[in-house]
Design a protein around this motif. Structure first.
Motif, PDB file in Angstrom:
ATOM      1  N   CYS A  78     -14.043  34.065  39.704  1.00  0.00           N
ATOM      2  CA  CYS A  78     -15.092  34.134  38.687  1.00  0.00           C
ATOM      3  C   CYS A  78     -16.022  32.937  38.773  1.00  0.00           C
ATOM      4  O   CYS A  78     -17.236  33.063  38.625  1.00  0.00           O
ATOM      5  N   LEU A  79     -15.440  31.773  38.999  1.00  0.00           N
ATOM      6  CA  LEU A  79     -16.235  30.550  39.070  1.00  0.00           C
ATOM      7  C   LEU A  79     -17.283  30.674  40.183  1.00  0.00           C
ATOM      8  O   LEU A  79     -18.461  30.363  39.986  1.00  0.00           O
TER       9      LEU A  79
ATOM     10  N   LEU B 117     -22.279  23.329  35.543  1.00  0.00           N
ATOM     11  CA  LEU B 117     -22.641  23.460  36.959  1.00  0.00           C
ATOM     12  C   LEU B 117     -23.971  24.191  37.117  1.00  0.00           C
ATOM     13  O   LEU B 117     -24.810  23.805  37.930  1.00  0.00           O
TER      14      LEU B 117
ATOM     15  N   VAL C 131     -18.938  26.392  33.868  1.00  0.00           N
ATOM     16  CA  VAL C 131     -19.997  27.156  34.535  1.00  0.00           C
ATOM     17  C   VAL C 131     -21.360  26.729  33.994  1.00  0.00           C
ATOM     18  O   VAL C 131     -22.319  26.557  34.758  1.00  0.00           O
TER      19      VAL C 131
ATOM     20  N   ALA D 139     -19.877  33.545  39.297  1.00  0.00           N
ATOM     21  CA  ALA D 139     -20.777  33.170  38.205  1.00  0.00           C
ATOM     22  C   ALA D 139     -21.924  32.313  38.734  1.00  0.00           C
ATOM     23  O   ALA D 139     -23.091  32.529  38.388  1.00  0.00           O
TER      24      ALA D 139
ATOM     25  N   THR E 106      -9.923  30.061  29.523  1.00  0.00           N
ATOM     26  CA  THR E 106     -10.912  31.060  29.961  1.00  0.00           C
ATOM     27  C   THR E 106     -12.070  31.210  28.977  1.00  0.00           C
ATOM     28  O   THR E 106     -13.145  31.650  29.362  1.00  0.00           O
TER      29      THR E 106
ATOM     30  N   TYR F 293     -13.739  27.397  30.923  1.00  0.00           N
ATOM     31  CA  TYR F 293     -14.437  28.128  31.993  1.00  0.00           C
ATOM     32  C   TYR F 293     -15.939  28.283  31.727  1.00  0.00           C
ATOM     33  O   TYR F 293     -16.765  27.874  32.553  1.00  0.00           O
TER      34      TYR F 293
ATOM     35  N   LEU G 119      -9.531  33.536  37.799  1.00  0.00           N
ATOM     36  CA  LEU G 119     -10.379  32.394  37.468  1.00  0.00           C
ATOM     37  C   LEU G 119     -11.166  31.821  38.655  1.00  0.00           C
ATOM     38  O   LEU G 119     -12.390  31.659  38.542  1.00  0.00           O
TER      39      LEU G 119
END
Lengths: 184, 566
Positions: B186-187, A30, A27, B190, A19, A23, B183
């Motif tokens: 959130c992806l 992307l 992000v 976001a 996380t 993560y 998770l």
């Protein structure tokens, strides 16, 4: 409790890798691939490529020839940003608003729009309600020698009407148009 | 209220309520290890976590072992986060070369994020490195709601299981809640936020030359990833100091809608998860009804208060509309009020407007929501286990009225459970009233107050209510960053978190050990309108009445002085 320490430390490290490292990096990758402009702060450059600011952050614009953003309790500081946090019944609030309203009032144009005399929550509010932008048109027209109608058209052009929020106009966009004489 | 205001409120309720039954079922299946849509993707990662942690996912724990594991995990998290914050100056990913945090502030911040409070006595863009944000705060933003969710499912198992000591395995619940429960959502959120304009970059801050000839430093960072979990995990700790009012955190009316819905998406869905655990969806609907009643009443009152012009400005030559001091143009009064009510109903400390500058009654509703113990939807897991405590209290009171042994879903409530229930009732008054009274009396502590009159007392009251309720929002003029308040609020946050978790786990253990009594004709039904009314009144009387005198001294006094012109 001590026999729980090993799984506690190991679980925390494993979840930190998932996380706290994977993560945000996924992000970031992307976001940079799909929306690079927004991901890098919606930066605004002029025709010569000079970085002029962010479309999302208000910047100070003194002088009668510019559209003024809402007042900022932190003087438009971006690191850190801040609010006045004055209570509704704090005498300092009414005194400040009275003084600002006296300075801003344009005879014959009705009461001063509240947005022009209240500080925003972020101190960096990039928008104005359209009425608060129109209230400044006469001053800018006089300072720049431009027709009032052209400025009112400019405000209308830049006004956005989201279906789930109030109509707003971006102050930096207006001022960039003034600087470039675009659409005037 | 204009058309777009109704559009916002309608869209909010649709986004929150429509997916809840499906999402609640998904969370139930995920937490019980059943196959879900995401199992093929996440199961390898889940197994890897167990292998790294040296955990046997099949090994059940009784309530004491479960509690021990939970406390060990939180203690380790607290120590690690404290060390990261104090030592960030020597750690990587610090392009602004920010120094380590002062110890009392670091302790306050570490407690704040471990307890899912996200009280912030610092300003993120000026005090925290990207390392601290990503590997310190964001990790606790994931695991602290995961712990809340774990405690909730243990409570559900305690009610649903019979004659057993096995309540599940903490490490498994923690891992599943994080990987399956938080998770994936959130992806998605976001990326939606980046699309709306939230930055996501590891670049250092950039310098701009403004049109008027000045310089402006533009802060950046991995903001979107952190804001997604900050909202979905009912955390609320802002990446930037002014939180969700910052145009980089919440750039448009659409991002605002997505974020405010994300705040209570999971808490609403968990009501249905509960229904699956106890095999009775009527229970979910009854709890949902009670929460919706309180939510809608609070929203109505706040909207009414915030849309009225400030009487202190009535004589000035300015537009007479709801106050915009401390509010953003792109949100206005309605989205600011909706946000304030939602975040304080849930235990999310984010703000998109400054509550300190709200009208007296507009500030009272958020305060009251928190004083109820954040049970109107509430934090992930924490809201519902708090509400279930009130359900048990209601059942107990009803049992007294009809003269029968109280029972809930077939489990008899006996002296041990009722003693533990009463202990939880003391948490909010103890954490709020005692330290707030102390702070109001000690001259050094009271110096943190920034507004005159009754509102100054409201600032103190709000700070300790927010801390104990694990909310995290503030009347932000309150100068909380002093060693005294940093430590006292940290204690309030610990009390507010573990003062509920420990009794809840103990009650779960004692309920799980009981057999299931058959539902007789004399059993008091815990669904239907009669129970909804009884539960709502119990909440208001038992939860709220304790605080009426303090509210009279703060926001109520302020309101009557304002409208009376005193």
């Amino acid at each position: 409790m001590f026999h729980h320490l090993r799984p506690a430390i190991a679980s925390l490290l494993a979840l930190t890798l998932v996380t706290g490292v994977a993560y945000p990096l996924v992000v970031t990758a992307l976001a940079q691939a799909t929306f690079p402009e927004q991901a890098n702060g919606s930066l605004v450059r002029d025709a010569r490529g000079t970085l002029r600011g962010s479309a999302l952050l208000a910047q100070p614009a003194d002088g009668p020839q510019w559209f003024h953003p809402r007042p900022s309790a932190a003087d438009y500081a971006s690191v850190p940003s801040g609010a006045s946090n004055l209570a509704a019944d704090n005498p300092a609030l009414a005194e400040r608003i009275a003084a600002d309203a006296r300075a801003l009032a344009v005879p014959g144009q009705g009461p001063v729009p509240l947005a022009l005399v209240t500080t925003s929550a972020s101190g960096l509010d990039p928008h104005l309600p359209p009425a608060a932008a129109r209230y400044q048109v006469a001053r800018i027209a006089a300072a720049r020698g431009l027709p009032v109608e052209a400025l009112e058209r400019l405000v209308a052009q830049h006004t956005r009407h989201p279906a789930v929020g109030p109509a707003v106009v971006n102050v930096l966009a207006l001022n960039l148009a003034l600087a470039n004489r675009a659409g005037l | 209220m204009q058309l777009h205001d109704f559009g916002l409120i309608l869209a909010f309720f649709v986004l929150v309520l429509a997916p809840a039954p499906w999402l609640g079922r998904y969370l139930y299946r995920a937490m019980e290890g059943q196959r879900t849509l995401l199992t093929p993707l996440l199961q390898p990662l889940e197994r890897l976590c167990y292998r790294v942690a040296g955990v046997d996912p099949g090994a059940g724990q009784d309530w004491k072992r479960y509690t021990g594991a939970l406390l060990a995990f939180n203690a380790v998290g607290l120590v690690l986060l404290f060390l990261i914050l104090v030592g960030q100056g020597a750690l990587p990913l610090n392009p602004q070369h920010l120094p380590g945090m002062e110890w009392s502030l670091a302790f306050n911040t570490a407690v704040s994020f471990v307890t899912n409070t996200n009280w912030q006595a610092y300003s993120g863009e000026a005090s925290l490195s990207y390392f601290s944000q990503m590997l310190g705060l964001a990790v606790q933003n994931f695991v602290s709601p995961a712990v809340g969710l774990a405690v909730l499912v243990v409570f559900c198992r305690g009610i649903a299981r019979r004659s057993t000591a096995d309540l599940g395995n903490f490490w498994v619940d923690l891992t599943r809640a994080t990987l399956y429960g938080l998770l994936p959502f959130c992806l998605v959120l976001a990326l939606l936020l980046v699309w709306q304009g939230v930055p996501q970059s590891l670049h250092a801050y950039v310098q701009a030359h403004t049109l008027a000839g000045g310089e402006q430093s533009i802060p950046l960072g991995p903001a979107a990833s952190q804001i997604a979990i900050k909202q979905l995990g009912t955390n609320g700790g802002g990446f930037f100091g002014v939180n969700s009012a910052h145009p980089f955190e919440n750039p448009t009316a659409w991002s605002n809608l997505l974020e405010v819905a994300a705040i209570i998406l999971i808490p609403v869905a968990l009501l249905f998860t509960f229904g699956h655990y106890v095999g009775d969806r009527r229970q979910s609907r009854a709890l949902l009804a009670s929460m919706l009643i309180l939510f809608v009443l609070g929203l109505g009152a706040t909207l009414w208060a915030e849309l009225r012009p400030n009487p202190a400005l009535a004589a000035l030559p300015v537009e007479q509309i709801g106050s915009l001091e401390g509010k953003e143009s792109r949100f206005g009064s309605v989205a600011s009020a909706l946000w304030a009510v939602t975040t304080t109903a849930a235990s999310n400390g984010s703000v998109n407007a400054m509550h300190d500058s709200f009208s007296a009654l507009g500030g009272l509703v958020p305060l009251f929501n928190m004083m109820l113990g954040e049970v109107i939807f509430g934090g992930v897991g924490a809201g519902l286990y708090g509400m279930l405590l009130f359900v048990l209290i209601t059942v107990f009171l009803a049992g007294l009225m009809i003269g029968r042994t109280p029972e809930y879903l077939g489990k008899k409530l006996e002296a041990r459970e009722v003693r533990l229930l009463v202990a939880t009732l003391l948490v909010m008054p103890l954490g709020v009233l005692v330290p707030a009274a102390l702070a109001a009396c000690l001259p050094g502590a009271a110096a943190a107050v920034s507004n005159p009159g009754a509102h100054g007392f409201s600032q103190i009251l709000y700070a300790y209510t927010s801390g104990t309720a694990n909310n995290g929002s503030a009347f932000a003029g309150f100068g909380a960053n002093t060693p005294y308040h940093n430590l006292m609020i940290a204690l309030a946050m610990l009390l507010g978190r573990f003062g509920y978790i420990l009794p809840v786990l103990a009650i779960a253990g004692s309920l799980a050990a009981k057999t299931r009594a058959p539902q007789g004709s004399g059993s008091f039904p815990t669904h239907g309108p009669l129970f909804v009314v009884l539960l709502t009144l119990t909440l208001l009387l038992v939860g709220g009445l304790t605080f009426l005198p303090s509210l009279a001294l703060g926001p109520l006094a302020e309101h009557f002085a304002a409208v009376g012109g005193a």
